[in-house]
Design an enzyme around this catalytic site. Structure first.
Site, PDB file in Angstrom:
ATOM      1  N   GLU A  69      -4.776  -3.235  -4.506  1.00  0.00           N
ATOM      2  CA  GLU A  69      -5.376  -1.906  -4.384  1.00  0.00           C
ATOM      3  C   GLU A  69      -6.552  -1.765  -5.351  1.00  0.00           C
ATOM      4  O   GLU A  69      -6.484  -2.197  -6.510  1.00  0.00           O
ATOM      5  CB  GLU A  69      -4.295  -0.867  -4.698  1.00  0.00           C
ATOM      6  CG  GLU A  69      -4.713   0.576  -4.607  1.00  0.00           C
ATOM      7  CD  GLU A  69      -3.540   1.535  -4.853  1.00  0.00           C
ATOM      8  OE1 GLU A  69      -3.740   2.751  -4.751  1.00  0.00           O
ATOM      9  OE2 GLU A  69      -2.409   1.047  -5.151  1.00  0.00           O
ATOM     10  N   LYS A 101      -5.724   5.547   2.260  1.00  0.00           N
ATOM     11  CA  LYS A 101      -4.369   5.813   1.781  1.00  0.00           C
ATOM     12  C   LYS A 101      -3.935   7.235   2.114  1.00  0.00           C
ATOM     13  O   LYS A 101      -4.630   8.198   1.790  1.00  0.00           O
ATOM     14  CB  LYS A 101      -4.306   5.574   0.270  1.00  0.00           C
ATOM     15  CG  LYS A 101      -2.907   5.592  -0.332  1.00  0.00           C
ATOM     16  CD  LYS A 101      -2.964   5.193  -1.803  1.00  0.00           C
ATOM     17  CE  LYS A 101      -1.572   5.061  -2.393  1.00  0.00           C
ATOM     18  NZ  LYS A 101      -1.633   4.630  -3.820  1.00  0.00           N
ATOM     19  N   CYS A 115       0.016   0.603  -1.143  1.00  0.00           N
ATOM     20  CA  CYS A 115       0.952   0.910  -2.222  1.00  0.00           C
ATOM     21  C   CYS A 115       2.038   1.924  -1.858  1.00  0.00           C
ATOM     22  O   CYS A 115       2.962   1.618  -1.123  1.00  0.00           O
ATOM     23  CB  CYS A 115       0.163   1.359  -3.452  1.00  0.00           C
ATOM     24  SG  CYS A 115       1.097   1.295  -5.002  1.00  0.00           S
TER      25      CYS A 115
END
Length: 275
Positions: free
Chosen positions: A41, A123, A157
């Site tokens: 990330e 995200k 994540c």
């Protein structure tokens, strides 16, 4: 498809140095027969860099995307990388980097070995005050592309810690889920336990690629893994900088899906309370 996991925090704050780290790793991955290399990330800029996130953010088709595409084509390997994506505000000029109307997303982009931009993901589940202070959440849960005979999905994540998120990918036919991550202490059980379970319960490969070491207020734990649909970690990094490789095998995937028919045996009519 042999998949390389680049476990590294790179050089936080320096896009130039991080591109050099990626270039060197892509060379090693290609020499080992990899068709894909995945970074953590926010690899392009660093994660815990505060307001530099907005300063260094770029469009999905910006200069850094071109640089990554050049690395991909030169080494003949696809690249999935994490970066801060700047999107100009409504009615604002595309070249205005300090634009008050601009939004910044925590994004991951997949570029093919011929330099084509295949997919860009933002995200959707932001973690903690740090991310909520610096990013806008994305709103498209399933982003996919075809790569070397596999349907590849993107996630970042914290997203993988939501079962519904990964199940949506499974229902959409994702074979290999790429998860650039910045997993920090004390949550290493996610890499050790949650990710292999996600792979098993959704019958897919999951490539979970982490940062490592101290950065700002965070301590990243490494432990990057490629988990297979039988729940086995086919590759597992330690806590330091490392490039690990393992194969995403469509034959094993098909056999596992036949043996473990979770998706076929679902009863969606019972799950209405989940939404």
């Amino acid at each position: 498809m042999r998949t390389a996991l680049l476990q590294s925090s790179g050089r936080p704050g320096s896009i130039v140095e991080n591109l050099k780290v990626l270039d060197e790793a892509a060379s090693r991955a290609a020499a080992a027969g990899a068709g894909l290399i995945v970074t953590p990330e926010m690899f392009l800029t660093g994660y815990a860099i505060g307001d530099d996130i907005a300063r260094l953010a770029e469009p999905a088709d910006g200069d850094s995307a071109d640089a990554v595409a050049e690395i991909a084509t030169r080494h003949g390997v696809a690249v999935a990388y994490g970066y801060p994506e700047r999107v100009a505000g409504r009615g604002e000029g595309e070249d205005s980097t300090a634009d008050a109307g601009a939004r910044v997303f925590n994004s991951a982009q997949l570029i093919s070995a011929d330099g084509t931009r295949l997919a860009n993901y933002r995200k959707t589940h932001l973690f903690g005050c740090f991310e909520h202070d610096h990013f806008t959440p994305g709103d498209q849960p399933v982003v996919q592309a075809e790569l070397n005979g596999l349907r590849v999905g993107l996630m970042i994540c914290y997203d993988v810690e939501f079962p519904e998120n990964v199940r949506a990918h499974a229902l959409a036919g994702t074979d290999l889920l790429l998860v650039p991550t910045a997993q920090m202490h004390p949550f290493q059980f996610v890499a050790e336990s949650v990710v292999p379970v996600r792979a098993f319960e959704n019958q897919m490969y999951v490539a979970y690629v982490n940062r490592t070491g101290p950065e700002g207020e965070f301590e990243f734990v490494g432990l990057s893994t490629l988990a297979s649909p039988d729940g086995v970690a086919r590759a597992r990094a330690g806590r330091g900088e490392e490039l690990v490789l393992a194969d995403a095998d469509p034959v094993l995937l098909a056999a596992s899906r036949e043996t473990n028919p979770y998706l076929k045996d679902r009863r969606p009519g019972l799950y209405g309370s989940l939404i």
